[in-house]
Design an enzyme around this catalytic site. Structure first.
Site, short mmCIF file in Angstrom:
data_model
loop_
_atom_site.label_atom_id
_atom_site.label_comp_id
_atom_site.label_asym_id
_atom_site.label_seq_id
_atom_site.Cartn_x
_atom_site.Cartn_y
_atom_site.Cartn_z
N CYS A 24 90.79 72.58 -51.11
CA CYS A 24 90.84 71.25 -50.52
C CYS A 24 91.00 71.36 -49.00
O CYS A 24 90.08 71.79 -48.33
CB CYS A 24 91.93 70.41 -51.18
N GLU A 38 94.77 74.83 -59.13
CA GLU A 38 96.21 74.98 -59.38
C GLU A 38 96.79 73.77 -60.12
O GLU A 38 97.84 73.87 -60.76
CB GLU A 38 96.96 75.22 -58.06
N HIS A 84 91.00 71.18 -57.21
CA HIS A 84 92.29 71.87 -57.24
C HIS A 84 92.48 72.65 -58.55
O HIS A 84 92.95 72.08 -59.55
CB HIS A 84 93.42 70.85 -57.13
#
Length: 232
Positions: A86, A205, A203
């Site tokens: 990002c 994660e 993302h």
């Protein structure tokens, strides 16, 4: 192996990454303050999402000049792994580690959603735990995530297989209706020619812990760590 997670003033996804690498994968992880420049103990540098330096000027435009990013450039030049997520992707383009730029979303709105992505290539550390053309789902959260590059750069990216993730629908088809931000060629993530630097707007994660309802992002981290372990 040692993971380094960069922390800028304004980073807000740094601890999310640490939870995955250290909390879930049990890998030694060091949070690296933006003024630090010693990466000698680090195997992979992760530049997380957030709003580095408040996103003043342009997203990532100030972060590129930080001591840690100068060290990250040298880290990448040595063939070591660098991942930008990002805002981290934005920083990598500003720093010249990846071509192109991230500009305002097509509809000029911040987009927060979960979107399908097609995995374009699986012979690199980032994607070797996926299947070619597999459709995965990852969260996005950005206002300036539309990938832009000139025609020659786009042609080079496609010819060299540098597009690793592409926005698509659930069936793997890419069109305007499945493109959340207007990215050219529906690009969600690219690597450099050597393949050791990856930038992506989604993302991974945030899709690694089963308690969050999705784990499609975990294989990216597992592949990354597996590739490092193979050469240590």
């Amino acid at each position: 192996m040692n993971v380094g997670v960069v922390v800028f003033p304004g980073s807000n996804c740094d601890r999310d990454v640490v939870w995955v690498t250290q909390g879930l994968l049990n890998q030694p992880t060091r949070m690296i303050w933006h003024e630090d420049s010693d990466l000698s103990d680090i195997d992979v540098v992760i530049v997380p999402g957030g709003f580095s330096y408040g996103d003043y000027l342009r997203c990532g435009a100030i972060a590129r000049f930080s001591p840690v990013m100068q060290a990250t450039i040298k880290h990448a030049e040595q063939g070591k792994l660098v991942l930008g997520i990002c805002n981290g992707f934005q920083v990598l383009t500003e720093a010249g580690l990846l071509p192109g730029a991230l500009v305002r979303n097509r509809d000029l709105h911040f987009v927060c959603d979960r979107v399908p992505l097609k995995v374009e290539r699986t012979d690199l550390p980032w994607t070797n735990y996926y299947r070619t053309e597999e459709v995965i789902t990852l969260p996005i959260a950005h206002g300036e995530g539309s990938y832009y590059a000139d025609a020659n750069t786009l042609k080079s990216l496609e010819e060299n297989g540098q597009v690793l993730f592409r926005y698509c629908n659930a069936e793997g088809k890419s069109d305007q209706s499945s493109n959340p931000n207007g990215s050219l060629n529906h690009i969600a993530g690219i690597c450099n020619r050597q393949g050791n630097v990856l930038g992506m707007m989604p993302h991974p994660e945030r899709a690694s812990d089963p308690s969050l309802g999705g784990v499609d992002g975990m294989r990216l981290f597992e592949g990354m760590l597996g590739a490092i372990a193979a050469i240590l």
